[in-house]
Structure formats: C-alpha cells, structure tokens
Design a protein around this motif. Structure first.
Motif, PDB file in Angstrom:
ATOM      1  N   LEU A   1       0.823  -1.211   0.000  1.00  0.00           N
ATOM      2  CA  LEU A   1       0.000   0.000   0.000  1.00  0.00           C
ATOM      3  C   LEU A   1       0.858   1.263   0.000  1.00  0.00           C
ATOM      4  CD1 LEU A   1      -2.949  -0.988   2.369  1.00  0.00           C
ATOM      5  CD2 LEU A   1      -2.753  -1.161  -0.111  1.00  0.00           C
ATOM      6  N   LEU A   2       2.062   1.195   0.587  1.00  0.00           N
ATOM      7  CA  LEU A   2       2.967   2.343   0.515  1.00  0.00           C
ATOM      8  C   LEU A   2       3.411   2.570  -0.921  1.00  0.00           C
ATOM      9  CD1 LEU A   2       4.767   4.541   1.712  1.00  0.00           C
ATOM     10  CD2 LEU A   2       6.465   2.772   2.242  1.00  0.00           C
ATOM     11  N   VAL A   3       3.734   1.494  -1.633  1.00  0.00           N
ATOM     12  CA  VAL A   3       4.126   1.614  -3.043  1.00  0.00           C
ATOM     13  C   VAL A   3       2.972   2.190  -3.866  1.00  0.00           C
ATOM     14  CG1 VAL A   3       4.749   0.304  -5.105  1.00  0.00           C
ATOM     15  CG2 VAL A   3       5.855  -0.213  -2.919  1.00  0.00           C
ATOM     16  N   VAL A   4       1.747   1.714  -3.582  1.00  0.00           N
ATOM     17  CA  VAL A   4       0.577   2.246  -4.295  1.00  0.00           C
ATOM     18  C   VAL A   4       0.416   3.735  -4.024  1.00  0.00           C
ATOM     19  CG1 VAL A   4      -1.939   2.150  -4.437  1.00  0.00           C
ATOM     20  CG2 VAL A   4      -0.623   0.029  -4.351  1.00  0.00           C
ATOM     21  N   ALA A   5       0.560   4.125  -2.751  1.00  0.00           N
ATOM     22  CA  ALA A   5       0.400   5.536  -2.398  1.00  0.00           C
ATOM     23  C   ALA A   5       1.459   6.405  -3.071  1.00  0.00           C
ATOM     24  CB  ALA A   5       0.466   5.699  -0.875  1.00  0.00           C
ATOM     25  N   ILE A   6       2.704   5.918  -3.107  1.00  0.00           N
ATOM     26  CA  ILE A   6       3.768   6.686  -3.764  1.00  0.00           C
ATOM     27  C   ILE A   6       3.514   6.773  -5.263  1.00  0.00           C
ATOM     28  CG2 ILE A   6       6.229   6.683  -4.327  1.00  0.00           C
ATOM     29  CD1 ILE A   6       6.767   5.516  -1.571  1.00  0.00           C
ATOM     30  N   ALA A   7       3.011   5.696  -5.856  1.00  0.00           N
ATOM     31  CA  ALA A   7       2.685   5.720  -7.283  1.00  0.00           C
ATOM     32  C   ALA A   7       1.589   6.735  -7.589  1.00  0.00           C
ATOM     33  CB  ALA A   7       2.265   4.322  -7.741  1.00  0.00           C
ATOM     34  N   LEU A   8       0.741   7.006  -6.602  1.00  0.00           N
ATOM     35  CA  LEU A   8      -0.351   7.966  -6.778  1.00  0.00           C
ATOM     36  C   LEU A   8      -0.003   9.333  -6.201  1.00  0.00           C
ATOM     37  CD1 LEU A   8      -3.346   5.632  -5.828  1.00  0.00           C
ATOM     38  CD2 LEU A   8      -2.694   6.392  -8.120  1.00  0.00           C
ATOM     39  N   ARG A   9       1.288   9.641  -6.130  1.00  0.00           N
ATOM     40  CA  ARG A   9       1.698  10.893  -5.481  1.00  0.00           C
ATOM     41  C   ARG A   9       1.228  12.132  -6.234  1.00  0.00           C
ATOM     42  NH1 ARG A   9       5.939   8.367  -7.797  1.00  0.00           N
ATOM     43  NH2 ARG A   9       7.266   9.508  -9.276  1.00  0.00           N
ATOM     44  N   ARG A  10       1.147  12.055  -7.550  1.00  0.00           N
ATOM     45  CA  ARG A  10       0.687  13.232  -8.307  1.00  0.00           C
ATOM     46  C   ARG A  10      -0.788  13.522  -8.033  1.00  0.00           C
ATOM     47  NH1 ARG A  10       3.939  15.406 -12.059  1.00  0.00           N
ATOM     48  NH2 ARG A  10       2.156  16.223 -13.206  1.00  0.00           N
ATOM     49  N   PRO A  11      -1.702  12.514  -8.091  1.00  0.00           N
ATOM     50  CA  PRO A  11      -3.082  12.807  -7.676  1.00  0.00           C
ATOM     51  C   PRO A  11      -3.173  13.280  -6.221  1.00  0.00           C
ATOM     52  CG  PRO A  11      -2.996  10.742  -8.880  1.00  0.00           C
ATOM     53  CD  PRO A  11      -1.582  11.159  -8.652  1.00  0.00           C
ATOM     54  N   LEU A  12      -2.288  12.763  -5.363  1.00  0.00           N
ATOM     55  CA  LEU A  12      -2.283  13.222  -3.975  1.00  0.00           C
ATOM     56  C   LEU A  12      -1.948  14.708  -3.885  1.00  0.00           C
ATOM     57  CD1 LEU A  12      -0.639  10.412  -1.792  1.00  0.00           C
ATOM     58  CD2 LEU A  12      -2.887  11.463  -1.451  1.00  0.00           C
ATOM     59  N   GLU A  13      -1.014  15.151  -4.720  1.00  0.00           N
ATOM     60  CA  GLU A  13      -0.683  16.572  -4.763  1.00  0.00           C
ATOM     61  C   GLU A  13      -1.896  17.397  -5.200  1.00  0.00           C
ATOM     62  OE1 GLU A  13       1.821  18.288  -3.848  1.00  0.00           O
ATOM     63  OE2 GLU A  13       3.261  16.726  -3.387  1.00  0.00           O
TER      64      GLU A  13
END
Length: 673
Positions: free
Chosen positions: A548-560
């Motif tokens: 889930l950490l890898v998934v979250a990092i992969a989605l860092r642009r939408p998180l921004e």
C-alpha cells in the motif's frame, strides 16, 4: 410591541409563549416525573409509599431495595447531572468556548486518574485526603490543557485538541495502573465508566452539600460571569479582575466535577451537551444559564439512567451509565457543529503554519542512522535492573533474540502503517491535525475487532483483520458524509472525528464491562502492546504495508492535486470523490492492520506526518517516506522503553508512544507564536 419585547420573543423563538429552554426543561421534568411514578407505583397502589420512602419494613425485601438502592440512585442521578451541567456551563462561559466541558478539557480524566492512583496505592490512613487528591488531579489536568492551548489563534480547536492530548495520556495511565492491579480491575473499570448503582445513602450525603455549595458560589458570581463573557479587555475595562475571577470559577467547576466523579465515576458529556443546548436555545445571561443547567442536567441524567436500568433488567453485567451518556451526548457535538456554526469558515493559520523546526536533510540523516543503530540496540541491549546488558550470539540467546525481533519489528511495521495512514488522511482531508486515532478510524477498527472476538466468537486473525478494516472504512465514510458540506473548514473534520471517537469509545467501554474473563486481555491490547504478536503476523502486516505504501507513492501526483482542494482538483481533471474514497480506503486498511497487530495506538498517525510536514517534506512522495521514517523510529524507541523502563515488568508500547506524542505537541505549543 416594544423593541425589548421583540428581542425577547426573538430569543425565545415563540413570541408571547414559553421560551425554548423552559419548554426543554419542562419536557425533561415531565419525563422525570414519569420515571418517579413508575418507581413509586408498586407502593402507591397499596398505600406503602410513605413507609417505603422514610422507614422501610425490614422484613420486606422490595422496600429495602427501593429505599437503599432505587431512591439514592435517583437522587445521585439528579445531583450528578445537575453538578456536571453547572460545571460545564461555568467553564464554557469563562473560556467563551461552546465545546469546553469537564470531559473535553481533561478535568474528568485527571480526577479519574488521581482517584485510581489514590485508591490503589494510598494507605487507608490517608482516606480523608481522597477528595483533595481528586481535586488536585482535575486542577492539574485543566492547567495542562490551558497551558498547551494558550496563545493559539483558534481557541476552540486548540483547547479541544489539548484536552484530547491530556485525556489520552491520563486514560493510558489509568489503564496501566489497572493492568498491574488486576484484582481490582473489574470493579474500578466499572466505576471509571460511570456507575450510579447505590447500596445506601452515603454517596448522596457526600455529593449534595458539595454540589449545593458550588451552585450557590457560582450563582453568586453570575454578574462577573456576564462580564467575562464579553471578553478579557472589555471585562477589565469595566473593573473586573479577569485572572482572579477565571481561576476562582474554574476552581469551583473542578471542585464540583471532582466531587461527582469521586462518588459516581466518570459521567461523560452531560457537562457539554446540556449548557451548549441551552445556549443554542437562546439563553445568554449567565444566571439563567446556570439555573437552567442545574435542573435540565439533573432531569436529563435521571431519564438516561432510567433507560439504563431498563436495559440492565434484561440480564448480564450492568451497563455503565457514564458510557451510556456518551452515546447520547457525543452525537450532540456533531449536531451542534452543524447547527451552531462555531467553526471558522476558512482555514486557520494552523493549516499553513509550516515553520521548519528542524532541517529536512539533518532529520533524514538522523532518522536513517538512528534506525540502523536502534534496531541493533533494541535486539541486543536491555536492562536487568542493575544496568545495561548486552546479549551475545550464543545458542542459548536465540529464543530471546527471536522474541525481541518479533516485538521490535511489529512495533516498527505498525509505526510505518499508521504513518502512511495518517499522511493519506491529512493530505486528502487537507487537515494537518487529522489522523486514524483522531478521526475515529482506530477506535472503529478496535471496536469491530473487540465485538467480533468478545461477542461473536471470531478468533482467526485474518477474520479479525477483515472485520476491523470494515469498521474503519465505515467510520471514515460516516465522517466524510458529515463533512461533505464543510470542505472549506478542515478543522471541522477534526472535531467531528473526536465526537465519533467518543461514541465508539463509549461502546468499547460497554462491551468491556460485559467482557468477563477477557476484560484484562482486551484492556492490555487496547493500551497498545506487542506482547501478543508473532513473526508470521508481522510479515503479513509488513507485506500489506509495503504494497500500500508503493501504491500511495505511485499515486503521489493525484495526492498533490487532492491537497489543492476540491475546486482546483476537479478543474485539473481529478475525480476527487472517487480518489478521496480510494485513499481513505487505503488508510482504513493500514490502520486496521496496525490495530490488529498491537492494538489502537495514539498519536503515531498524527505526529509522524505532522512532523514530516513541518520538517520540510512538502511533496506527497517525500511526505510519505519522511512520515514512515519518523513513525518507524518512534515506535522502535517506544517498544524498547516499554520493555525495559520498569524491568522485569513491562509497559504497553501505546503508553510510551502517547508520552512521546504528548511531548511533541507540547513543543509545538511552546514554539507557536
């Protein structure tokens, strides 16, 4: 009609008729009369009411039970409700804060902790000082809250947040004391949950003169209270000695609260809900508010306790009245937040107060070095009561190393999981003070697991993880639904989350009082312990956290993009609702995994991402990794300290984590300008 008459009718809401507060109090009074009629009815029909009331027949068990149990319980319910509502009204007026109360400001937790400590540790010869000890505990807790929240720009938010910090710390302390005194566990835990059951008139005789004295003193200060309600500057210009008056009135409120809790345990939310409801209904003058609070609070608690008594007749262990009041009072906070509109309409400076208290580079290096050194130290170094002991590589040490590695890595993985969970919640919710434990996710996860284990008999860890995750997800969905119209006010999520945490915590208390022989084990788990872990479970949770950490990092642009707000995110092509749900789902799964492994931990999911942000980890990817580093280190240190501080006895890791988190927020409070 004159202008004054128009204003009066506008305040009441019913021109020419009774005011809303009078109607509310009258309805509760009629319900109280109905309760009295039901309790007296068996004796009214046969003409024995007077005898049962004043001189019961010693050969009649029903009369004895009525005279020495039911009657004093009714009296105690009214006195406790009246006293706590009066104390809450005084505190809200003095602090000009509609969410202030003995419960939310840590006074109740301070009194409870002091009394628990006194009852278990003080010799019988000091019994006469019990009340003074309880009063000191409440005053110290209130002083701590006031000092933490002093000079903050958002008084409502920071007073409640400071109260939450002190509450969690003191409740953890109370749990630790009880876990080391299991022979008293069930009785003291029931008392701490707020037990109005009586077996005589002693408690009533103890409480009523103190509540009466406090009421008379506060009513005598109603004019100065009106001045304080205008603000410190205005009150000072009108000749009031603001500091002296504030300390005096707060002292009286704590005195009443300490007296009530000494006799009946913790009765939550009466001191918050009753005066706040009366203010919303139109009361503004302090004298009227105090008088109405006394009667409305007393009547309300009598009615609630009557419902509790009816529930207890179904059998099983008795339901604590204090926990039941939270089920009624905490939802009122949510209602009040929606109707009273007390939260700011825009983000406060807390959202952007990213003063860099440490260097980002220095912190990254320090955390990486401490992680390596800390793992070695945690595995091979311990205390034996005489000093440090270094464990060698002998075959005889293998079992010890395996046990330590299981506990150390369990704590580290939970720190990482909660750090990622807290980071996702803070960024998607645009609230730097949100976290799994504050928004109710951890409490909902723990409640779902406890109910599955203690009530429905689920025992498999995989089943408990799925059930816990479902509870956390449900809690987040409810919170998002409550806050959907207030996305412009990030602190709104925080206070709604605190209310949900209180509701869920009350249900946990109720379940634990009916947990029987499992209560001790469940309380130890709730305090946050690595004692029950094994390496297979640690590896499973590590795998879930890593993926889930890898998934979250992969989605860092939408998180921004999500951090920019709803309007900006939508304009840039992000489906914010679906993405928000997905990120909250990940956060709930991570919180459930960590909770399953070591129990619900406090402050880690709040402190790690918060410290990472103020250290300079601003972009989503760096924020996640920085929070993970901090969370892992904090939990590693907390686990080693919990294992060695009072060797050979061991403390729950959650208590040490709470101490570290409290220290961090104290530093923030001191540094805030």
């Amino acid at each position: 009609m004159s202008n004054s008459a128009l204003q009066a009718s506008g305040r009441s809401g019913f021109p020419g008729t009774l005011s809303i507060p009078a109607i509310l109090t009258g309805i509760l009074g009629l319900l109280t009369l109905f309760v009295l009629m039901i309790d007296f009815w068996p004796y009214l029909g046969n003409g024995q009411a007077t005898q049962a009331l004043f001189s019961p027949d010693e050969t009649d068990f029903d009369q004895i039970l009525f005279h020495y149990s039911t009657l004093p319980r009714l009296a105690m319910a009214f006195l406790c409700g009246a006293g706590l509502a009066l104390a809450g009204a005084a505190i809200q007026t003095v602090l000009r804060n509609p969410l202030a109360s003995p419960t939310t400001l840590g006074v109740g937790a301070g009194v409870e902790f002091a009394l628990t400590l006194f009852v278990l540790l003080a010799p019988a010869s000091l019994a006469m000082f019990q009340e003074a000890f309880a009063l000191a505990g409440g005053l110290i807790a209130l002083a701590a809250v006031y000092l933490i929240a002093a000079n903050r720009g958002n008084a409502t938010l920071w007073l409640i947040l400071a109260g939450m910090i002190v509450n969690l710390l003191l409740q953890s302390g109370s749990q630790i004391i009880l876990l080391f005194n299991e022979q008293y566990l069930q009785s003291i835990f029931m008392w701490g949950a707020g037990d109005l059951a009586q077996n005589g008139w002693e408690d009533t005789q103890f409480v009523w003169p103190r509540v009466l004295m406090g009421m008379i003193a506060i009513l005598a200060l109603s004019r100065p209270l009106d001045l304080l309600a205008l603000g410190d500057d205005t009150a000072s210009s009108l000749g009031a000695k603001v500091t002296v008056l504030r300390l005096l009135i707060l002292g009286l409120a704590v005195f009443i609260t300490a007296s009530v809790i000494s006799a009946a345990g913790m009765i939550g939310f009466v001191g918050l809900a009753i005066p706040a409801a009366l203010r919303i209904a139109g009361l503004s003058r302090s004298r009227d508010l105090m008088i109405y609070s006394v009667f409305t609070g007393g009547f309300a608690l009598v009615v609630i306790d009557f419902l509790v008594r009816q529930f207890n007749e179904f059998g099983g262990d008795p339901l604590p009245t204090g926990a039941a009041t939270a089920l009624f009072g905490a939802p009122f906070i949510i209602f009040m937040l929606r109707k009273a509109r007390i939260m700011p309409g825009s983000q406060s400076d807390d959202q952007h107060s990213d003063q860099q208290i440490v260097s980002k580079t220095a912190l990254s290096i320090a955390l990486s070095v401490s992680l390596v050194i800390g793992v070695v130290f945690s595995l091979f170094v311990s205390l034996d009561g005489n000093g440090f002991v270094v464990l060698g590589w002998q075959d005889s040490s293998l079992d010890i190393l395996i046990g330590r590695s299981e506990r150390t890595f369990a704590a580290m993985i939970c720190g990482a999981a909660l750090a990622v969970s807290g980071t996702l919640i803070q960024r998607v919710g645009r609230n730097p003070l949100a976290s799994p434990e504050i928004t109710g996710v951890s409490s909902a996860t723990a409640l779902a697991m406890i109910m599955a284990l203690a009530i429905f008999g689920f025992g498999q860890r995989a089943e408990l993880m799925v059930i816990g995750a479902a509870g956390g997800i449900a809690s987040l969905l409810v919170l998002l639904a409550l806050c959907r119209k207030f996305t412009h006010a990030p602190h709104y999520m925080l206070l709604n989350g605190l209310a949900m945490t209180a509701i869920l915590g009350a249900i946990v208390r109720i379940v634990l009082t009916r947990g029987g022989t499992q209560t001790s084990m469940l309380m130890s788990w709730l305090a946050g312990t690595t004692y029950f872990t094994n390496m297979n479970e640690v590896m499973i949770v590590a795998g879930v956290t890593g993926v889930l950490l890898v998934v979250a990092i992969a989605l860092r642009r939408p998180l921004e993009l999500a951090s920019l707000g709803t309007d900006q995110s939508v304009s840039l092509g992000l489906g914010i609702s679906g993405f928000q749900f997905a990120m909250m789902l990940l956060a709930a799964i991570l919180a459930a995994s960590a909770t399953l492994l070591v129990g619900p931990l406090s402050f880690v999911g709040l402190m790690a991402p918060h410290l990472a942000r103020v250290a300079g980890y601003r972009l989503a990817g760096g924020h996640l990794l920085g929070a993970v580093l901090i969370g892992v280190n904090v939990m590693m240190v907390a686990e080693w300290l919990a294992r060695n501080m009072i060797y050979p006895a061991q403390l729950p890791t959650g208590l040490i984590a709470a101490l570290i988190g409290t220290s961090y927020f104290l530093i923030l409070a001191i540094r805030k300008r």
